[in-house]
Design an enzyme around this catalytic site. Structure first.
Site, PDB file in Angstrom:
ATOM      1  N   LYS A  22       0.847  -1.210   0.000  1.00 42.69           N
ATOM      2  CA  LYS A  22       0.000   0.000   0.000  1.00 42.69           C
ATOM      3  C   LYS A  22       0.875   1.250   0.000  1.00 42.69           C
ATOM      4  O   LYS A  22       0.656   2.180  -0.791  1.00 42.69           O
ATOM      5  CB  LYS A  22      -0.889   0.009   1.244  1.00 42.69           C
ATOM      6  CG  LYS A  22      -1.533   1.335   1.566  1.00 42.69           C
ATOM      7  CD  LYS A  22      -2.427   1.296   2.780  1.00 42.69           C
ATOM      8  CE  LYS A  22      -1.705   1.501   4.073  1.00 42.69           C
ATOM      9  NZ  LYS A  22      -1.378   2.889   4.412  1.00 42.69           N
ATOM     10  N   ASN A  23       1.907   1.266   0.869  1.00 43.12           N
ATOM     11  CA  ASN A  23       2.688   2.494   1.070  1.00 43.12           C
ATOM     12  C   ASN A  23       3.723   2.745  -0.016  1.00 43.12           C
ATOM     13  O   ASN A  23       4.428   3.746   0.032  1.00 43.12           O
ATOM     14  CB  ASN A  23       3.327   2.501   2.465  1.00 43.12           C
ATOM     15  CG  ASN A  23       2.268   2.678   3.547  1.00 43.12           C
ATOM     16  OD1 ASN A  23       1.118   3.017   3.242  1.00 43.12           O
ATOM     17  ND2 ASN A  23       2.635   2.430   4.785  1.00 43.12           N
ATOM     18  N   ARG A  93      -4.728  10.619   4.392  1.00 40.64           N
ATOM     19  CA  ARG A  93      -3.720  11.672   4.506  1.00 40.64           C
ATOM     20  C   ARG A  93      -2.670  11.595   3.410  1.00 40.64           C
ATOM     21  O   ARG A  93      -2.041  12.596   3.084  1.00 40.64           O
ATOM     22  CB  ARG A  93      -2.982  11.640   5.834  1.00 40.64           C
ATOM     23  CG  ARG A  93      -3.552  10.888   6.952  1.00 40.64           C
ATOM     24  CD  ARG A  93      -2.629  10.789   8.104  1.00 40.64           C
ATOM     25  NE  ARG A  93      -1.493  11.663   7.970  1.00 40.64           N
ATOM     26  CZ  ARG A  93      -1.532  12.979   8.163  1.00 40.64           C
ATOM     27  NH1 ARG A  93      -2.665  13.531   8.491  1.00 40.64           N
ATOM     28  NH2 ARG A  93      -0.461  13.708   8.014  1.00 40.64           N
ATOM     29  N   CYS A 117      -5.008  12.607  12.814  1.00 42.27           N
ATOM     30  CA  CYS A 117      -5.716  11.328  12.660  1.00 42.27           C
ATOM     31  C   CYS A 117      -5.622  10.638  14.009  1.00 42.27           C
ATOM     32  O   CYS A 117      -5.044  11.148  14.955  1.00 42.27           O
ATOM     33  CB  CYS A 117      -5.091  10.499  11.538  1.00 42.27           C
ATOM     34  SG  CYS A 117      -3.602   9.677  12.033  1.00 42.27           S
ATOM     35  N   ARG A 122       0.131  14.414  13.165  1.00 47.16           N
ATOM     36  CA  ARG A 122       0.551  14.204  11.773  1.00 47.16           C
ATOM     37  C   ARG A 122       0.766  15.516  11.003  1.00 47.16           C
ATOM     38  O   ARG A 122       0.136  15.783   9.984  1.00 47.16           O
ATOM     39  CB  ARG A 122      -0.451  13.324  11.030  1.00 47.16           C
ATOM     40  CG  ARG A 122      -0.878  12.045  11.714  1.00 47.16           C
ATOM     41  CD  ARG A 122       0.216  11.009  11.809  1.00 47.16           C
ATOM     42  NE  ARG A 122       0.643  10.487  10.544  1.00 47.16           N
ATOM     43  CZ  ARG A 122       0.035   9.491   9.887  1.00 47.16           C
ATOM     44  NH1 ARG A 122      -1.057   8.973  10.386  1.00 47.16           N
ATOM     45  NH2 ARG A 122       0.518   9.044   8.736  1.00 47.16           N
ATOM     46  N   PRO A 123       1.609  16.420  11.486  1.00 51.73           N
ATOM     47  CA  PRO A 123       1.827  17.680  10.762  1.00 51.73           C
ATOM     48  C   PRO A 123       2.474  17.449   9.399  1.00 51.73           C
ATOM     49  O   PRO A 123       3.035  16.375   9.148  1.00 51.73           O
ATOM     50  CB  PRO A 123       2.780  18.443  11.682  1.00 51.73           C
ATOM     51  CG  PRO A 123       3.466  17.403  12.482  1.00 51.73           C
ATOM     52  CD  PRO A 123       2.470  16.302  12.666  1.00 51.73           C
ATOM     53  N   VAL A 124       2.379  18.429   8.510  1.00 53.69           N
ATOM     54  CA  VAL A 124       3.032  18.347   7.193  1.00 53.69           C
ATOM     55  C   VAL A 124       3.961  19.546   6.990  1.00 53.69           C
ATOM     56  O   VAL A 124       4.266  19.926   5.855  1.00 53.69           O
ATOM     57  CB  VAL A 124       1.998  18.254   6.049  1.00 53.69           C
ATOM     58  CG1 VAL A 124       1.307  16.902   6.060  1.00 53.69           C
ATOM     59  CG2 VAL A 124       0.995  19.406   6.103  1.00 53.69           C
ATOM     60  N   ASP A 125       4.427  20.114   8.118  1.00 54.16           N
ATOM     61  CA  ASP A 125       5.308  21.290   8.032  1.00 54.16           C
ATOM     62  C   ASP A 125       6.577  21.020   7.237  1.00 54.16           C
ATOM     63  O   ASP A 125       7.047  21.886   6.494  1.00 54.16           O
ATOM     64  CB  ASP A 125       5.658  21.788   9.445  1.00 54.16           C
ATOM     65  CG  ASP A 125       6.272  20.685  10.301  1.00 54.16           C
ATOM     66  OD1 ASP A 125       5.709  19.561  10.326  1.00 54.16           O
ATOM     67  OD2 ASP A 125       7.331  20.910  10.908  1.00 54.16           O
ATOM     68  N   LEU A 126       7.110  19.804   7.336  1.00 57.07           N
ATOM     69  CA  LEU A 126       8.364  19.508   6.617  1.00 57.07           C
ATOM     70  C   LEU A 126       8.121  19.430   5.107  1.00 57.07           C
ATOM     71  O   LEU A 126       8.972  19.835   4.310  1.00 57.07           O
ATOM     72  CB  LEU A 126       8.977  18.206   7.144  1.00 57.07           C
ATOM     73  CG  LEU A 126       9.299  18.203   8.643  1.00 57.07           C
ATOM     74  CD1 LEU A 126       9.860  16.858   9.078  1.00 57.07           C
ATOM     75  CD2 LEU A 126      10.269  19.336   9.000  1.00 57.07           C
ATOM     76  N   ASP A 307       4.549   0.453  12.195  1.00 58.43           N
ATOM     77  CA  ASP A 307       3.354  -0.188  11.617  1.00 58.43           C
ATOM     78  C   ASP A 307       3.198  -1.644  12.044  1.00 58.43           C
ATOM     79  O   ASP A 307       2.191  -2.270  11.721  1.00 58.43           O
ATOM     80  CB  ASP A 307       3.395  -0.122  10.085  1.00 58.43           C
ATOM     81  CG  ASP A 307       3.202   1.295   9.591  1.00 58.43           C
ATOM     82  OD1 ASP A 307       3.425   1.542   8.397  1.00 58.43           O
ATOM     83  OD2 ASP A 307       2.854   2.172  10.409  1.00 58.43           O
ATOM     84  N   VAL A 329       7.540   6.847  17.305  1.00 54.90           N
ATOM     85  CA  VAL A 329       7.250   7.605  16.073  1.00 54.90           C
ATOM     86  C   VAL A 329       5.995   8.459  16.201  1.00 54.90           C
ATOM     87  O   VAL A 329       5.994   9.642  15.881  1.00 54.90           O
ATOM     88  CB  VAL A 329       7.146   6.655  14.859  1.00 54.90           C
ATOM     89  CG1 VAL A 329       6.808   7.418  13.591  1.00 54.90           C
ATOM     90  CG2 VAL A 329       8.450   5.873  14.679  1.00 54.90           C
ATOM     91  N   ARG A 399      -8.578  -0.589   4.756  1.00 59.15           N
ATOM     92  CA  ARG A 399      -7.698   0.401   4.135  1.00 59.15           C
ATOM     93  C   ARG A 399      -6.353  -0.210   3.770  1.00 59.15           C
ATOM     94  O   ARG A 399      -5.674   0.258   2.872  1.00 59.15           O
ATOM     95  CB  ARG A 399      -7.468   1.572   5.101  1.00 59.15           C
ATOM     96  CG  ARG A 399      -8.700   2.354   5.447  1.00 59.15           C
ATOM     97  CD  ARG A 399      -8.359   3.577   6.249  1.00 59.15           C
ATOM     98  NE  ARG A 399      -7.283   4.336   5.591  1.00 59.15           N
ATOM     99  CZ  ARG A 399      -6.729   5.430   6.117  1.00 59.15           C
ATOM    100  NH1 ARG A 399      -7.119   5.851   7.299  1.00 59.15           N
ATOM    101  NH2 ARG A 399      -5.791   6.079   5.481  1.00 59.15           N
TER     102      ARG A 399
END
Ligand code: EPZ
Length: 425
Positions: A22-23, A93, A117, A122-126, A307, A329, A399
């Site tokens: 999936k990933n 996401r 979530c 789960r920030p996306v600043d990077l 995971d 994590v 999912r």
């Protein structure tokens, strides 16, 4: 609302085929936006998250043909919209992965912030800071990332403050068409990052160092169409092998080699499992013995993957001895524990550490899935529980696990999916 009914206390025996990862499939599907010709992607798992990303790309105007083996041909040239709306992004996401390709190929993107979530903020600043370093103008308002660039993105050296898998993937994709050279430092080394780099290089990208902490991307003028086969899912494979260990059975997972799963296989061997393998399969034989408890410390690849944490909490809940499971994590990735405690597990939570004291058996109970891997942990715990377990909200598991009840049934599990329309849960 669909539920699983599982009757436990049955060891798993047999062999199953592992699906595509999936990933890896998710970033590879969004990377098709970078190509100037059709791409064909095979071994794509039939999962809800894949359906979501295809829905998003289709909404943008991309045309697909999909055959019965889930080989997907995408024509990226029919695109007519550069927006990823909240109603889709909030359900998955990884939709943020259209940001880099849209900026690189079309110079603009309007992508909803994914929001938090169940497992963390789960920030996306990077992702955003990296795109700015590549020359993008970015504003964030009304819950959306508005990004644009006049002309092309330009190369840059980007020191990632944290190891981020999709952050590395987003920036690597953006850099493929940038003018000049980009160096990503402290990049993620996950096999799925390598698979994306390999796909992009088949389209004519010039990416070196994927799989190390320093990835160098020499920008090119265009990426052509091409074909690619997604690598197998190491987390799906690890989940079934952990289930084999927990139920004291013997399971062979086919279509995957041991090299993607070193840290998982080492921990399974520490439980006392006998593991054999070659390049195309891995077999775990517990020889009917109870697993020994193992300490777990999650961290980026090649360390033990977050995971797989919930699956090993389930295993430790029934193992011989006491163990600690430390989640480094994500800040809230222990929600499976209170559900397992309702099944009789003896687990104490202290900050980001779960202290598990193995019990001889768990008791079936009604439990609720909260996120993808927590639900996998609950399902495998119920395989060894006495009596019936009802797992609710199993859309979480759909999912990330293709045909899970069919695969578990092939291994001897007593599991069925029911649709309880009248139950509000
Ligand atoms: C990917 O998520 C995976 N998802 C996750 O798998 C996996 O758990 C995670 O990597 C870690 O291995 C996909 O690949 C689609 P991160 P991602 O960015 O990329 C922080 C599953 O179950 N961070 O590597 O979103 C973040 O908060 C899913 O299949 C920032 O602070 O994870 C976390 O603490 C769940 N700022 C850490 O980095 C950012 O801009 C690692 O997150 C980005 C991340």
């Amino acid at each position: 609302m669909e539920q699983f009914i599982i009757n436990g206390d049955t060891p798993l025996f047999g062999e199953i085929k592992i699906s595509g990862a999936k990933n890896a499939a998710l970033p590879i599907l969004t990377a098709s936006l970078l190509a100037d010709g059709p791409v064909t992607i095979s071994n794509v798992p039939h999962l809800h998250d894949v359906t979501t990303i295809m829905t998003l790309l289709a909404k943008m105007g991309l045309e697909f043909t999909v055959d019965e083996q889930m080989n997907i041909e995408i024509d990226p040239n029919t695109i007519n919209d550069f927006t990823a709306p909240y109603e889709l992004v909030k359900t998955m996401r990884a939709s943020i992965l259209v940001l880099g390709p849209l900026l690189a190929r079309h110079g603009e993107a309007c992508v909803s912030l994914p929001g938090g979530c169940a497992i963390g903020s789960r920030p996306v600043d990077l992702h955003i800071e990296g795109m700015k370093a590549l020359g993008a103008d970015i504003t964030v308002d009304n819950g959306y990332i508005h990004a644009s660039v006049k002309g092309r993105l330009h190369g840059a050296t980007i020191n990632l403050e944290k190891i981020t898998v999709t952050g590395t993937e987003n920036l690597m994709m953006a850099a493929t068409l940038a003018k000049g050279t980009t160096v990503l430092k402290n990049a993620a080394k996950e096999p799925e990052v390598i698979d994306l780099a390999n796909f992009l290089n088949t389209l004519g990208a010039d990416i070196r160092g994927a799989g190390t902490h320093t990835i160098t991307i020499h920008g090119v003028d265009r990426l052509t169409g091409g074909q690619y086969r997604v690598l197998p899912d190491r987390i799906e494979a690890g989940t079934y092998l952990a289930a084999a260990a927990l139920t004291r059975g013997r399971v062979k997972v086919k279509g995957i080699g041991p090299d993607l799963m070193d840290s998982i296989l080492c921990k399974l061997a520490d439980t006392g499992a006998h593991i054999s393998s070659n390049c195309g399969w891995v077999e775990l034989d517990m020889q009917g013995n109870r697993p020994k408890a193992v300490d777990i410390n999650t961290a980026p690849y090649p360390a033990f993957p977050t995971d797989m944490q919930a699956q090993f909490v389930a295993l430790n809940a029934l193992a011989e001895g006491t163990s600690t499971v430390i989640e480094n994590v994500f800040e809230n990735r222990f929600m499976h524990i209170q559900e397992m405690q309702r099944m009789g597990a003896n687990i104490k939570l202290e900050g980001n550490t779960a202290i598990c004291t193995g019990v001889d058996s768990l008791n079936g109970a009604p439990v609720m899935a909260t996120d993808l891997r927590a639900s996998a942990g609950l399902v495998i715990a119920s395989l060894m529980a006495k009596g019936e377990t009802v797992v609710d909200r199993i859309y979480h598991i759909d999912r990330g696990y293709e045909c899970i009840e069919e695969k578990l049934s092939m291994l001897g599990a007593k599991i069925q999916r029911i649709n309880n329309k009248n139950i509000k849960s």
